[in-house]
Design a protein around this motif. Structure first.
Motif, PDB file in Angstrom:
ATOM      1  N   ASN A   1      63.995  69.698 -11.498  1.00 33.86           N
ATOM      2  CA  ASN A   1      62.861  68.877 -11.083  1.00 33.86           C
ATOM      3  C   ASN A   1      62.540  67.938 -12.240  1.00 33.86           C
ATOM      4  OD1 ASN A   1      60.079  67.974 -10.719  1.00 33.86           O
ATOM      5  ND2 ASN A   1      59.983  69.468  -9.042  1.00 33.86           N
TER       6      ASN A   1
ATOM      7  N   VAL B   1      65.068  72.434  -1.582  1.00 30.50           N
ATOM      8  CA  VAL B   1      63.945  71.677  -2.129  1.00 30.50           C
ATOM      9  C   VAL B   1      62.649  72.116  -1.457  1.00 30.50           C
ATOM     10  CG1 VAL B   1      65.298  69.658  -2.758  1.00 30.50           C
ATOM     11  CG2 VAL B   1      64.341  69.801  -0.457  1.00 30.50           C
TER      12      VAL B   1
ATOM     13  N   ASP C   1      57.139  70.329  -3.959  1.00 31.14           N
ATOM     14  CA  ASP C   1      56.951  69.741  -5.295  1.00 31.14           C
ATOM     15  C   ASP C   1      58.209  69.059  -5.842  1.00 31.14           C
ATOM     16  OD1 ASP C   1      54.353  70.699  -5.291  1.00 31.14           O
ATOM     17  OD2 ASP C   1      54.947  72.618  -6.201  1.00 31.14           O
ATOM     18  N   ASP C   2      59.313  69.155  -5.088  1.00 29.53           N
ATOM     19  CA  ASP C   2      60.584  68.619  -5.584  1.00 29.53           C
ATOM     20  C   ASP C   2      60.828  67.198  -5.084  1.00 29.53           C
ATOM     21  OD1 ASP C   2      61.146  71.056  -6.875  1.00 29.53           O
ATOM     22  OD2 ASP C   2      61.935  71.907  -5.012  1.00 29.53           O
TER      23      ASP C   2
ATOM     24  N   LEU D   1      64.334  64.537  -8.424  1.00 28.89           N
ATOM     25  CA  LEU D   1      65.348  65.499  -8.859  1.00 28.89           C
ATOM     26  C   LEU D   1      66.461  64.825  -9.645  1.00 28.89           C
ATOM     27  CD1 LEU D   1      65.853  67.652  -5.619  1.00 28.89           C
ATOM     28  CD2 LEU D   1      64.391  68.172  -7.575  1.00 28.89           C
TER      29      LEU D   1
END
Length: 559
Positions: free
Chosen positions: A488, A510, A513-514, A517
């Motif tokens: 992340n 995922v 919050d991802d 990347l």
């Protein structure tokens, strides 16, 4: 540089350029491995240009799915190509021709350094040219196979032997021997394994006939240790990740070896062997003929053990490529990793040419004694010249053929198709069979759960910006390998990466919050350990070099 050496270097270099003049203009021919080396050379150079100074993963191979080639394949010839690109902007087909030409020229210079003190300058040049353009070295490895790595091994054989001979007199021969073994290891690991018993036998033989046996013993052990240290950056990850590639190629080793012996009539039905078997048989007969002739010369005139011992080593090499030696290949499992038994021809060819050079005067004496052997030698030379011209006209193709080959090479480069044995093991057979025509989206996901806002691919670094509506699986268009890592970008937390079920592509989960990347090829601890060990080996060599210079400067004995 002395005038005689400058003259020799000029003749050898110009001879190499002259022979390669057509490929330099129109590109190299379409030999068995040409397409592989074009793809690997292109991706290797691009990787270095992108800051990956020890390239391992080739992201453009297999139609953009990536390949783990240089986790396993020796890199030195490709570094040579990279160095050339620093000075010249060649397109890739011409670059491969230049690299091939340089490897041939360097082998000639290497052989000249081995025999320059034993013969007159013109004869040393002549034998160097014979070595450069000998049938297996030039016709097979250049014209038939385009075996770039095996070609580079011919550079190191003479340096290794010269270093062994010079151990009692040259205080830097120990360092030269260590570097030459390291160069051979990362040029063609298979040739390193094949040549190992030959050079060790030669070192033991020379030491037995010397009063300074301990120096030879120390040199042999020390050079092997330094070789393993300096090349750890290559072999440590290779061994560690060996189980991570698709192994169908290796499963066929028994069948491959069984069809690669001289004298096996079934070999004409096995893939590449169908094309190469006739020339391999011819090379064996030509080497055997000269070996038999050489035996009578040595038996009749040689007063040094060199003649007998080099004959013995050459005879063993020729025996190992015949069906009579098949039981040995079954007994030594590691030997099957050489893929083809006739690779030993590279060693035997070097040994026989070196033998004739070392005993040229004795050959002349014996010929003057016997007209029968004069006529025998002339007959052998006529046969060699006849077959060489025939093979040269067959495999050294014409300009129209080169242009046609270049068109095919450019087409192959567009899909960057690699070698099957370097496909990661997680994809199924059906998927591998469709690689050439496969169309895969750069990023795949469930569009009801994930929306891709931005994608930026910088070689081995993928930057994704997404809107994640609910947890989902994301797949990127690269084969999975254990060195892939996802994090992340905001929190720096790692995300687990695994292979997709059928395709074996890089896959990860995922969450909300991802959104940002990074997915990239990581430098793993085992690779770092290998690099550190290699640096330690290089430091030891540097320390010994400086120390030797200081000791010699003050009149002391070097190491």
């Amino acid at each position: 540089m002395p005038r005689r050496d400058l003259y020799a270097v000029t003749v050898i270099v110009l001879s190499g350029i002259l022979i390669f003049s057509v490929p330099l203009v129109h590109g190299i021919g379409l030999a068995n491995d040409t397409l592989l080396h074009l793809v690997w050379l292109k991706d290797f150079v691009v990787s270095v240009e992108n800051g990956y100074f020890i390239p391992r993963w080739l992201p453009e191979s297999f139609n953009g799915l990536g390949s783990s080639t240089f986790y396993f394949y020796p890199p030195l010839p490709y570094y040579l190509g990279t160095v050339v690109t620093l000075f010249f902007d060649f397109e890739i087909t011409r670059l491969l021709s230049v690299v091939t030409m340089l490897l041939i020229i360097f082998s000639g210079l290497s052989f000249y350094s081995l025999i320059r003190d034993k013969l007159s300058n013109n004869l040393a040049i002549l034998f160097s040219l014979v070595y450069m353009f000998s049938p297996y070295h030039f016709i097979v490895d250049v014209g038939v196979r385009c075996a770039l790595s095996e070609l580079s091994s011919f550079i190191w054989y003479p340096i290794i032997f010269r270093s062994i001979i010079d151990i009692p007199t040259n205080k830097f021969s120990l360092i030269t021997l260590s570097l030459a073994l390291s160069g051979l290891f990362i040029s063609h690991t298979i040739s390193f394994l094949l040549f190992l018993p030959f050079w060790v036998s030669f070192l033991v033989f020379v030491s037995i006939n010397s009063s300074r046996r301990s120096e030879f013993l120390f040199a042999g052990v020390f050079s092997i240790v330094i070789c393993m240290l300096t090349t750890a950056f290559y072999w440590l990850p290779m061994v560690y990740y060996l189980d991570e590639i698709h192994a169908s190629f290796w499963y066929n080793l028994d069948e491959l070896i069984a069809h690669s012996f001289v004298g096996n009539t079934d070999k004409y039905d096995y893939g590449m062997q169908k094309n190469i078997a006739p020339i391999i048989d011819m090379v064996w007969l030509y080497l055997l003929s000269f070996l038999v002739f050489y035996f009578f010369v040595v038996y009749g005139t040689s007063k040094s053990g060199y003649g007998y011992f080099l004959f013995f080593l050459s005879a063993i090499g020729l025996f190992l490529v015949t069906t009579l030696s098949s039981f040995l290949w079954d007994f030594f499992y590691f030997a099957k990793r050489v893929q083809f038994s006739w690779r030993i021809f590279s060693v035997v060819e070097f040994l026989i040419i070196f033998s004739f050079a070392m005993h040229y005067k004795e050959v002349g004496v014996y010929l003057r004694r016997s007209r029968v052997f004069q006529y025998l030698l002339y007959f052998l030379l006529m046969i060699v010249v006849f077959y060489y011209i025939k093979l040269f006209s067959t495999y050294m193709v014409t300009v129209p053929q080169l242009k046609e080959a270049k068109a095919l090479q450019i087409k192959a480069l567009e899909s960057s198709y690699g070698a099957e044995e370097y496909v990661p093991k997680y994809s199924d057979n059906k998927f591998r069979e469709e690689l050439e025509s496969l169309s895969v989206d750069p990023v795949s996901f469930d569009e009801s759960k994930v929306a891709l806002k931005n994608l930026n691919v910088d070689h081995n670094l993928w930057k994704l910006e997404m809107e994640v509506l609910s947890p989902s699986e994301v797949v990127i268009k690269q084969f999975y390998f254990p060195t892939w890592k996802a994090i992340n970008a905001r929190t720096k937390e790692s995300i687990t990466v695994y292979p997709s079920t059928n395709e074996g592509l890089v896959t990860f989960e995922v969450g909300h919050d991802d959104s940002y990347l990074y997915i990239y090829i990581d430098v793993t601890p085992i690779e770092k350990y290998g690099i550190i060990i290699s640096l330690v080996g290089l430091f030891l060599l540097f320390f010994l070099t400086v120390r030797n210079r200081q000791r010699i400067q003050f009149g002391m004995k070097g190491y």
